[in-house]
Design a protein around this motif. Structure first.
Motif, PDB file in Angstrom:
ATOM      1  N   SER A   1       0.830  -1.209   0.000  1.00 55.54           N
ATOM      2  CA  SER A   1       0.000   0.000   0.000  1.00 55.54           C
ATOM      3  C   SER A   1       0.861   1.254   0.000  1.00 55.54           C
ATOM      4  N   ARG A   2       1.719   1.340  -1.009  1.00 54.55           N
ATOM      5  CA  ARG A   2       2.550   2.533  -1.106  1.00 54.55           C
ATOM      6  C   ARG A   2       2.998   2.762  -2.549  1.00 54.55           C
ATOM      7  N   TYR A   3       3.361   4.004  -2.801  1.00 53.40           N
ATOM      8  CA  TYR A   3       3.994   4.391  -4.048  1.00 53.40           C
ATOM      9  C   TYR A   3       5.471   4.554  -3.755  1.00 53.40           C
ATOM     10  N   GLU A   4       6.297   4.186  -4.710  1.00 53.16           N
ATOM     11  CA  GLU A   4       7.743   4.209  -4.491  1.00 53.16           C
ATOM     12  C   GLU A   4       8.435   4.932  -5.637  1.00 53.16           C
TER      13      GLU A   4
ATOM     14  N   ILE B   1      -2.943   9.787   2.544  1.00 53.67           N
ATOM     15  CA  ILE B   1      -1.489   9.614   2.634  1.00 53.67           C
ATOM     16  C   ILE B   1      -1.044   9.936   4.059  1.00 53.67           C
TER      17      ILE B   1
ATOM     18  N   VAL C   1       9.197   6.781  -0.362  1.00 51.80           N
ATOM     19  CA  VAL C   1       7.905   6.081  -0.370  1.00 51.80           C
ATOM     20  C   VAL C   1       6.793   6.969   0.181  1.00 51.80           C
ATOM     21  N   ALA C   2       5.597   6.744  -0.353  1.00 55.93           N
ATOM     22  CA  ALA C   2       4.385   7.393   0.144  1.00 55.93           C
ATOM     23  C   ALA C   2       3.394   6.279   0.461  1.00 55.93           C
ATOM     24  N   ASP C   3       3.167   6.048   1.747  1.00 56.41           N
ATOM     25  CA  ASP C   3       2.163   5.068   2.164  1.00 56.41           C
ATOM     26  C   ASP C   3       0.781   5.643   1.870  1.00 56.41           C
ATOM     27  N   TYR C   4      -0.194   4.785   1.608  1.00 50.94           N
ATOM     28  CA  TYR C   4      -1.543   5.264   1.331  1.00 50.94           C
ATOM     29  C   TYR C   4      -2.585   4.267   1.794  1.00 50.94           C
TER      30      TYR C   4
END
Length: 89
Positions: free
Chosen positions: A12-15, A36, A24-27
């Protein structure tokens, strides 16, 4: 410099990978909102703009999917206010 943006749904993140290092951005998804709670960059990436480039890609992805962003992370909130306030939910 090699840079790769990817969605990692298993975590559950963008990297954003920059020369083997990660920002990283957790979401969490909630309807048409992307919440976020946390954005973080490897120590060696801090001050290089990597987190900002990551947020730019996250915003681009949210817009393409018709989503708005609810930033709980202070960095994400400040970035969105400065760069893409229309996406804030």
């Amino acid at each position: 410099m090699t840079e790769t943006f990817r969605h990692n749904p298993e975590l559950s993140r963008y990297e954003l990978e920059v020369d083997g290092l990660l920002a990283v951005a957790d979401y969490q998804r909630s309807g048409h909102r992307l919440v976020i709670p946390h954005v973080e960059a490897d120590m060696a990436l801090r001050g290089t703009g990597a987190a900002g480039r990551l947020m730019s890609k996250v915003a681009e992805t949210a817009r393409a999917e018709g989503m708005r962003i609810t930033p709980l992370c202070s960095y994400a909130a400040a970035w969105l206010k400065r760069n893409d306030p229309d996406l804030i939910a």
